[in-house]
Motif scaffolding. Structure first.
Motif, PDB file in Angstrom:
ATOM      1  N   UNK A  30       0.672  -1.232  -0.071  1.00  9.85           N
ATOM      2  CA  UNK A  30       0.039  -0.290  -0.479  1.00  9.85           C
ATOM      3  C   UNK A  30       0.825   1.379   0.301  1.00  9.85           C
ATOM      4  N   UNK A  31       0.403   2.515  -0.437  1.00  7.51           N
ATOM      5  CA  UNK A  31       0.865   3.688  -0.521  1.00  7.51           C
ATOM      6  C   UNK A  31       0.406   4.741  -0.226  1.00  7.51           C
ATOM      7  N   UNK A  32       0.931   5.939   0.570  1.00  2.00           N
ATOM      8  CA  UNK A  32       0.705   7.039   1.318  1.00  2.00           C
ATOM      9  C   UNK A  32       0.284   7.456   0.181  1.00  2.00           C
ATOM     10  N   UNK A  33      -1.065   7.816  -0.355  1.00  6.12           N
ATOM     11  CA  UNK A  33      -1.346   8.176  -1.845  1.00  6.12           C
ATOM     12  C   UNK A  33      -1.609  10.428  -1.233  1.00  6.12           C
ATOM     13  N   UNK A  34      -2.337  10.547   0.008  1.00 12.91           N
ATOM     14  CA  UNK A  34      -2.813  12.034   0.776  1.00 12.91           C
ATOM     15  C   UNK A  34      -1.751  12.917  -0.016  1.00 12.91           C
ATOM     16  N   UNK A  35      -0.374  12.408   0.134  1.00  8.92           N
ATOM     17  CA  UNK A  35       0.422  13.390  -0.147  1.00  8.92           C
ATOM     18  C   UNK A  35       0.850  13.535  -1.633  1.00  8.92           C
ATOM     19  N   UNK A  36       0.903  12.314  -2.066  1.00 13.04           N
ATOM     20  CA  UNK A  36       1.361  12.335  -3.572  1.00 13.04           C
ATOM     21  C   UNK A  36      -0.231  13.518  -4.707  1.00 13.04           C
ATOM     22  N   UNK A  37      -1.331  13.655  -3.719  1.00 17.42           N
ATOM     23  CA  UNK A  37      -2.340  13.941  -4.459  1.00 17.42           C
ATOM     24  C   UNK A  37      -1.952  15.268  -3.795  1.00 17.42           C
ATOM     25  N   UNK A  38      -1.393  15.775  -3.411  1.00 17.80           N
ATOM     26  CA  UNK A  38      -1.306  17.677  -3.109  1.00 17.80           C
ATOM     27  C   UNK A  38      -0.134  17.935  -4.024  1.00 17.80           C
ATOM     28  N   UNK A  39       0.653  16.782  -3.898  1.00 13.39           N
ATOM     29  CA  UNK A  39       2.113  17.434  -4.717  1.00 13.39           C
ATOM     30  C   UNK A  39       1.559  17.269  -6.308  1.00 13.39           C
ATOM     31  N   UNK A  40       0.466  16.495  -6.338  1.00 14.87           N
ATOM     32  CA  UNK A  40       0.430  16.554  -7.877  1.00 14.87           C
ATOM     33  C   UNK A  40      -0.755  18.087  -8.230  1.00 14.87           C
ATOM     34  N   UNK A  85      -4.467   7.179  -9.949  1.00  8.92           N
ATOM     35  CA  UNK A  85      -3.907   7.282  -8.362  1.00  8.92           C
ATOM     36  C   UNK A  85      -5.228   5.552  -8.125  1.00  8.92           C
ATOM     37  N   UNK A  86      -4.487   4.931  -8.343  1.00 11.88           N
ATOM     38  CA  UNK A  86      -5.214   3.294  -7.730  1.00 11.88           C
ATOM     39  C   UNK A  86      -6.185   2.971  -6.277  1.00 11.88           C
ATOM     40  N   UNK A  87      -7.112   1.962  -6.507  1.00 11.33           N
ATOM     41  CA  UNK A  87      -7.248   1.841  -5.571  1.00 11.33           C
ATOM     42  C   UNK A  87      -7.493  -0.099  -5.514  1.00 11.33           C
TER      43      UNK A  87
END
Length: 171
Positions: A30-40, A85-87
């Protein structure tokens, strides 16, 4: 003769059993997706789609962003500012939102396995074009978001895709 056969057969059977058994639960990284959303959202130059929250039993497996010209997957180079972003859902269905400001036709073909249009559906704040791959296995929803094209892809029915689309927001 039977003793010789047993000496050979027992290790062979153990090796076959060991290499063919299926684990009960696959190990999903699993990845920590919320920081990547902010960066994107900081770098993309277009409104980036992502859910605020997802069901607790969904597992985030992919969150990545690349600027135009950066390495994307393997040895490919991103033709535009690209977001994915994938789940993995509780039913083990992989859902991904892909978004890019690269030329829409090539981008959509690459993420939908050259899908063709099947109609329209309203989900969330957008009207999406329904698409299906030539083999009928993969379905997708596609829409324009600012200067980008967004595509939701899954090997699932349109209801699942529309539910995910309803979760997506640009803020």
């Amino acid at each position: 003769m039977f003793l010789s056969l047993a000496v050979i057969l027992v290790p062979v059977l153990l090796i076959v059993w060991f290499f063919t058994k299926t684990p009960d639960e696959p190990n999903i990284q699993q990845v920590d997706w919320k920081p990547m959303v902010a960066s994107a959202r900081t770098h993309a130059g277009y409104p980036v789609l992502a859910p605020k929250e997802v069901p607790e039993d969904w597992r985030p497996t992919k969150a990545r962003y690349a600027n135009k010209g950066d390495r994307w997957v393997g040895d490919t180079v991103s033709a535009g500012n690209r977001w994915e972003l994938g789940f993995l859902t509780s039913e083990n269905v992989y859902l991904a939102v892909n978004q890019s400001d690269e030329p829409a036709r090539a981008f959509v073909a690459s993420v939908t396995r050259s899908a063709s249009e099947e109609g329209k559906v309203k989900a969330g704040q957008y009207t999406w074009t329904k698409m299906v791959s030539p083999d009928g296995r993969t379905r997708a929803l596609m829409t324009k978001v600012g200067s980008s094209t967004a595509v939701i892809v899954a090997d699932a029915d349109y209801r699942v895709l529309a539910d995910y689309a309803g979760m997506l927001t640009t803020s």
